[in-house]
Design an enzyme around this catalytic site. Structure first.
Site, PDB file in Angstrom:
ATOM      1  N   ASP A  96      43.155  44.354  37.580  1.00 26.84           N
ATOM      2  CA  ASP A  96      42.470  45.617  37.534  1.00 26.84           C
ATOM      3  C   ASP A  96      41.702  45.748  36.264  1.00 26.84           C
ATOM      4  O   ASP A  96      42.028  44.892  35.302  1.00 26.84           O
ATOM      5  CB  ASP A  96      43.595  46.701  37.778  1.00 26.84           C
ATOM      6  CG  ASP A  96      43.120  47.892  37.863  1.00 26.84           C
ATOM      7  OD1 ASP A  96      43.611  48.918  38.643  1.00 26.84           O
ATOM      8  OD2 ASP A  96      41.682  47.872  37.915  1.00 26.84           O
TER       9      ASP A  96
HETATM   10  C1  GLC Z   1      39.987  51.291  38.280  1.00 26.02           C
HETATM   11  C2  GLC Z   1      41.303  51.176  39.199  1.00 26.02           C
HETATM   12  C3  GLC Z   1      41.010  50.273  40.466  1.00 26.02           C
HETATM   13  C4  GLC Z   1      39.506  50.017  40.654  1.00 26.02           C
HETATM   14  C5  GLC Z   1      39.097  49.302  39.155  1.00 26.02           C
HETATM   15  C6  GLC Z   1      37.542  49.340  39.187  1.00 26.02           C
HETATM   16  O1  GLC Z   1      40.792  51.588  37.205  1.00 26.02           O
HETATM   17  O2  GLC Z   1      42.609  50.978  39.047  1.00 26.02           O
HETATM   18  O3  GLC Z   1      41.678  50.436  41.648  1.00 26.02           O
HETATM   19  O4  GLC Z   1      39.227  49.105  41.661  1.00 26.02           O
HETATM   20  O5  GLC Z   1      39.435  50.118  38.210  1.00 26.02           O
HETATM   21  O6  GLC Z   1      36.993  50.321  39.147  1.00 26.02           O
END
Ligand code: GLC
Length: 749
Positions: free
Chosen positions: A226
């Site tokens: 993430d």
């Molecule tokens: C965010 C989310 C994830 C997302 C990523 C990119 O914090 O947790 O679901 O795809 O960052 O934006």
């Protein structure tokens, strides 16, 4: 273009492949192209300027489909597949190689701020809908990123908090949907979550990312972090993580190379991670071969409207003056009330936030279908605390009294729930309930339309309104979809994918949410959602799987057949009403007199039947034997318990229409008897009384102990047999007992 053999890459090149070039793209290394990854699960959030992971900076226009909270209510895998395919076309057109979705974390607690982005409280439903979404998306040559792996069930302290979960709920509830999607749909990537799982960061969790995901489930794709989830890149690579996003400017790449040079990181592990990135690039390259210069925004908007209408749950529709409030009669006058009818709430806040190609205005869409009927609008309240509430309410009540029907749009405003924080309660704003009460007082024919991402406490509202449509969040075409359902152009067929509790205090994780000092104890274990309310025999306002129709359905003739692969269940469903409709037929499985703790019933199959008035159809589903298994912590493996299983064909978890039973042959799973086996376990083994009785006096049955006023057999059942030696005064040795147990084990082999 043949892509570079990863083995030919240097350690530096391999490390470079393992982290982003910038916020949304990976590095080009040799002839391995840079790839674009971006959000999100219900629409493409393609940022070409400023970038962020919270949906703050702008993004290119794209179709905003219903978020998972809405889509999950469709219970229709063919629908989620269509949405996935449409998102794939838009991803291709916007130059995206991997779309970061679907989000399939279980809705453990209704307060979780991100529940709008997840499908359900149930792993079966989440897994089936997500697998089809992935198949639809990847069928267009765009990769999915199954997220957030794993147990990301709260937003509070999400980047540090440890989800502390016992093995059975972890396997049977929180990992189960991920396992289904990985094994049925082979997502190109899996996104590891921010949080820790039982104390270890998901990004550094070798058990999770390698032992379970790859070795057990056979996942051969890329594990991406993430955004900002990596706190130690070397530990992450060691655990099985392949791609750190966003790029950290290359510093961590050098750490990886240094770790290999220092012998702290196996060069083979790094090469393997690089190989998976090369394979991902090859898939993306193949996908790019399908040129998609643009997508048809009108066609996708029309699809979004069809999909959204299938996501609307008719919670209640009671007659007023002997006539159901819904559907509205075309030509009748309608008082539309509520700010959400003019300014719709159609998606959630945070990384999934889409810049829609257009947004339907509900009141306009209602006017378009009113067929000459007068349609008035009154805000009734505001969501930002501005305005003269009393005047707004008076205007709304007046409009309601002058119309044939009132339609009141209520719900949560965007600032009340979002990614990044959790809610503290389940309440609708008080002024909305007060408005509703005043409206119903002058206009008994009132229907409520709800817009919300997380579950609301609906008992007060349900006590006032005779008709309720739960629109959850419906995407950009939700306004048109609601109008279609209000006027009966679409007969509602959606079902709740999450229980609506009577009170927050009744919810499973009430005492363990959102955790403290960076730990969340999953004290409710297996008993999440309907599993909890059923086990506690608790009343709920609306049960999991609930949803009404403008017609009615009868079930008959449930038949079961079990074989080595599973259970085939068939039931006849008949449309007993005057209008065509769709019925979501649900199959729950119960295991009476199980030897282990189990929820009273669990959803193991479902199917959607579309029927004209008076028509019947035989609905057949296959309940996979593997889905009957529980996770046995003694052998650390799945086990199917033998015996009688009850299968229930149902219109909801609390509306069981047909029940039948079938015998299932269980797994041969006999744990060898040891000195640590209890007397009760040993005595359950055929022949034990004789074998042990030859060594020591056996505890008498209860009847013979009346004089003693105790039940010796029960009292001694939990004693490990090895400890009995201490009470045998030397008459029995470990060797004697060992031989006796070996004899019993041999007799069971
Ligand atoms: C965010 C989310 C994830 C997302 C990523 C990119 O914090 O947790 O679901 O795809 O960052 O934006």
């Amino acid at each position: 273009m043949t892509i570079q053999d990863p083995a030919a890459l240097t350690a530096s090149e391999q490390a470079a492949l393992g982290s982003g070039a910038d916020f949304w793209s990976t590095k080009q290394v040799g002839d391995v192209p840079s790839l674009v990854l971006t959000d999100g699960p219900h629409g493409v959030r393609r940022q070409v300027g400023a970038s962020d992971h919270l949906g703050i900076a702008g993004s290119e226009p794209a179709t905003c489909f219903p978020p998972a909270v809405g889509l999950g209510q469709s219970w229709d895998a063919s629908l989620t597949e269509q949405v996935g395919a449409a998102l794939g076309v838009e991803s291709r057109a916007l130059g995206v190689d991997v779309l970061l979705g679907p989000g399939i974390n279980i809705k453990r607690d209704p307060r979780c701020g991100r529940n709008f982005e997840y499908y359900s409280e149930d792993p079966h439903l989440s897994g089936r809908l997500a697998a089809s979404w992935v198949q639809g998306l990847q069928g267009t040559g765009v990769g999915a990123s199954l997220k957030h792996f794993a147990a990301n069930n709260t937003e509070h302290d999400r980047m540090r908090s440890s989800s502390d979960i016992a093995p059975r709920p972890l396997r049977e509830i929180y990992l189960r949907a991920f396992q289904h999607v990985v094994q049925q749909a082979q997502p190109w990537t899996v996104m590891c979550s921010y949080n820790r799982v039982n104390g270890t960061y998901a990004s550094e969790n070798h058990w999770l990312l390698t032992q379970v995901l790859r070795d057990e489930w056979g996942f051969d794709g890329v594990v991406v972090s993430d955004w900002g989830a990596i706190q130690d890149r070397v530990k992450a690579v060691t655990a099985g993580l392949d791609l750190e996003m966003p790029g950290s400017g290359g510093g961590a790449d050098q750490q990886v190379v240094d770790a290999v040079d220092a012998g702290e990181l196996d060069a083979g592990v790094l090469a393997q991670a690089a190989g998976r990135m090369v394979a991902l690039a090859a898939k993306a390259e193949a996908g790019r071969a399908v040129r998609v210069p643009a997508f048809d925004a009108d066609a996708h908007h029309a699809l979004a409207r069809q999909v959204a209408a299938r996501c609307v749950v008719l919670l209640k529709n009671e007659p007023v003056s002997k006539r159901a409030v819904l559907p509205l009669c075309e030509g009748s006058s309608v008082a539309v009330i509520g700010e959400f009818a003019q300014t719709p709430r159609y998606q959630g806040g945070g990384s999934s936030h889409v810049n829609p190609t257009r947004v339907d205005v509900p009141v306009d869409e209602i006017r378009a279908l009113a067929d000459g009927g007068v349609v008035t609008y009154a805000a009734g309240f505001t969501t930002d605390g501005s305005g003269d509430l009393a005047a707004l309410r008076e205007e709304a009540v007046l409009s309601a009294s002058a119309a044939d029907t009132a339609v009141v749009f209520l719900g949560l405003a965007a600032h009340q729930e979002s990614e990044g924080f959790d809610r503290e309660h389940l309440e609708l704003p008080a002024e909305q309930l007060e408005l509703l009460a005043d409206v119903v007082r002058v206009q008994p024919r009132t229907a409520v339309v709800l817009s919300h991402g997380g579950v609301l406490r609906l008992a007060p509202l349900s006590g006032i309104a005779p008709a309720i449509l739960d629109g959850a969040l419906l995407g950009q075409a939700g306004g048109g979809a609601i109008a279609d359902v209000l006027f009966g152009r679409v007969n509602p067929s959606a079902r709740l994918a999450e229980t609506v509790p009577v009170r927050l205090q009744d919810t499973p994780a009430y005492l363990d949410f959102p955790g403290e000092h960076s730990h969340v104890a999953y004290g409710e274990g297996l008993f999440v959602g309907y599993r909890w309310y059923d086990a506690r025999d608790m009343a709920v306002t609306f049960p999991f799987g609930h949803g009404l129709s403008y017609t009615s359905f009868a079930y008959s003739g449930l038949e079961l057949a079990a074989d080595a692969q599973g259970i085939t269940a068939s039931v006849t469903v008949t449309n007993t009403g005057e209008r065509a409709g769709r019925e979501v037929v649900q199959f729950y499985v119960a295991k009476p007199s199980s030897s282990i703790a189990r929820p009273p019933q669990e959803l193991k199959g479902h199917a959607v039947a579309e029927l004209a008035p008076g028509r019947s159809a035989r609905v057949t589903v296959f309940l996979d034997r593997a889905d009957l298994a529980y996770w046995d912590i003694r052998g650390d493996r799945w086990v199917v318990e033998g015996g009688t299983y009850e299968v229930r064909a149902a219109a909801s978890s609390r509306d069981i229409r047909e029940t039948a039973a079938v015998e299932v042959v269980g797994d041969e799973f006999v744990l060898p008897l040891t000195l640590n086996s209890t007397l009760g376990e040993v005595m359950a083994t055929p022949g034990a009384a004789e074998v042990l009785g030859a060594l020591m006096p056996m505890p008498q049955a209860a009847a013979d102990n009346d004089a003693l006023g105790i039940d010796m057999a029960k009292m001694m059942a939990s004693i490990p047999v090895g400890r009995l030696i201490s009470f045998a005064g030397g008459a029995v040795t470990r060797d004697d007992l060992g031989k006796a147990l070996a004899q019993l084990n041999a007799s069971q082999a």
